[in-house]
Design a protein around this motif. Structure first.
Motif, PDB file in Angstrom:
ATOM      1  N   ASP A  23       0.812  -1.210   0.000  1.00  8.00           N
ATOM      2  CA  ASP A  23       0.000   0.000   0.000  1.00  8.00           C
ATOM      3  C   ASP A  23       0.849   1.264   0.000  1.00  8.00           C
ATOM      4  O   ASP A  23       0.381   2.326  -0.386  1.00  8.00           O
ATOM      5  N   PHE A  24       2.101   1.149   0.434  1.00  9.59           N
ATOM      6  CA  PHE A  24       3.000   2.294   0.445  1.00  9.59           C
ATOM      7  C   PHE A  24       3.653   2.403  -0.925  1.00  9.59           C
ATOM      8  O   PHE A  24       4.438   1.548  -1.330  1.00  9.59           O
ATOM      9  N   ARG A  25       3.337   3.463  -1.626  1.00 12.04           N
ATOM     10  CA  ARG A  25       3.825   3.620  -2.997  1.00 12.04           C
ATOM     11  C   ARG A  25       5.344   3.661  -3.062  1.00 12.04           C
ATOM     12  O   ARG A  25       5.952   3.119  -3.974  1.00 12.04           O
ATOM     13  N   ARG A  26       5.950   4.304  -2.089  1.00 13.52           N
ATOM     14  CA  ARG A  26       7.413   4.407  -2.074  1.00 13.52           C
ATOM     15  C   ARG A  26       8.065   3.033  -1.978  1.00 13.52           C
ATOM     16  O   ARG A  26       9.105   2.783  -2.577  1.00 13.52           O
ATOM     17  N   ILE A  27       7.456   2.123  -1.251  1.00 14.20           N
ATOM     18  CA  ILE A  27       7.994   0.773  -1.098  1.00 14.20           C
ATOM     19  C   ILE A  27       7.720  -0.049  -2.351  1.00 14.20           C
ATOM     20  O   ILE A  27       8.579  -0.769  -2.847  1.00 14.20           O
ATOM     21  N   ALA A  28       6.514   0.072  -2.885  1.00 14.93           N
ATOM     22  CA  ALA A  28       6.122  -0.740  -4.037  1.00 14.93           C
ATOM     23  C   ALA A  28       6.929  -0.395  -5.289  1.00 14.93           C
ATOM     24  O   ALA A  28       7.270  -1.285  -6.076  1.00 14.93           O
ATOM     25  N   THR A  29       7.252   0.887  -5.450  1.00 16.86           N
ATOM     26  CA  THR A  29       7.961   1.294  -6.668  1.00 16.86           C
ATOM     27  C   THR A  29       9.460   1.457  -6.458  1.00 16.86           C
ATOM     28  O   THR A  29      10.194   1.619  -7.429  1.00 16.86           O
ATOM     29  N   ARG A  30       9.896   1.453  -5.226  1.00 19.92           N
ATOM     30  CA  ARG A  30      11.298   1.612  -4.843  1.00 19.92           C
ATOM     31  C   ARG A  30      11.923   2.833  -5.500  1.00 19.92           C
ATOM     32  O   ARG A  30      12.742   2.741  -6.407  1.00 19.92           O
ATOM     33  N   TYR A  31      11.501   3.987  -5.011  1.00 17.40           N
ATOM     34  CA  TYR A  31      12.023   5.256  -5.504  1.00 17.40           C
ATOM     35  C   TYR A  31      13.488   5.478  -5.109  1.00 17.40           C
ATOM     36  O   TYR A  31      14.219   6.160  -5.805  1.00 17.40           O
ATOM     37  N   ASP A  32      13.879   4.970  -3.969  1.00 13.92           N
ATOM     38  CA  ASP A  32      15.211   5.252  -3.435  1.00 13.92           C
ATOM     39  C   ASP A  32      16.300   4.570  -4.250  1.00 13.92           C
ATOM     40  O   ASP A  32      16.174   3.419  -4.648  1.00 13.92           O
ATOM     41  N   LYS A  33      17.375   5.294  -4.483  1.00 11.26           N
ATOM     42  CA  LYS A  33      18.508   4.731  -5.215  1.00 11.26           C
ATOM     43  C   LYS A  33      19.425   3.943  -4.286  1.00 11.26           C
ATOM     44  O   LYS A  33      20.006   2.947  -4.689  1.00 11.26           O
ATOM     45  N   LEU A  34      19.554   4.400  -3.051  1.00 15.41           N
ATOM     46  CA  LEU A  34      20.441   3.735  -2.102  1.00 15.41           C
ATOM     47  C   LEU A  34      19.690   2.669  -1.309  1.00 15.41           C
ATOM     48  O   LEU A  34      18.550   2.880  -0.872  1.00 15.41           O
TER      49      LEU A  34
END
Length: 52
Positions: A23-34
């Motif tokens: 449900d967390f978009r940031r986790i599902a799409t993995r925005y973070d590079k590091l």
């Protein structure tokens, strides 16, 4: 028999956590590079998922 019920309950909890993390978009799409930042966001999302 008792072990089977416990294993089933524990497996359901793990599956529910993964479902809620999606449900967390940031986790599902993995925005973070590091990887460090992704792990931090994942830990924070897990705490929020368990808290609610």
């Amino acid at each position: 028999n008792r072990l089977d019920k416990r294993a089933c309950r524990d497996r359901w909890r793990v599956e529910a956590v993964f479902c809620r993390l999606k449900d967390f978009r940031r986790i599902a799409t993995r925005y973070d590079k590091l990887a460090r930042n992704f792990a931090s966001a994942l830990a924070l999302a897990a705490v929020i998922a368990f808290w609610c």
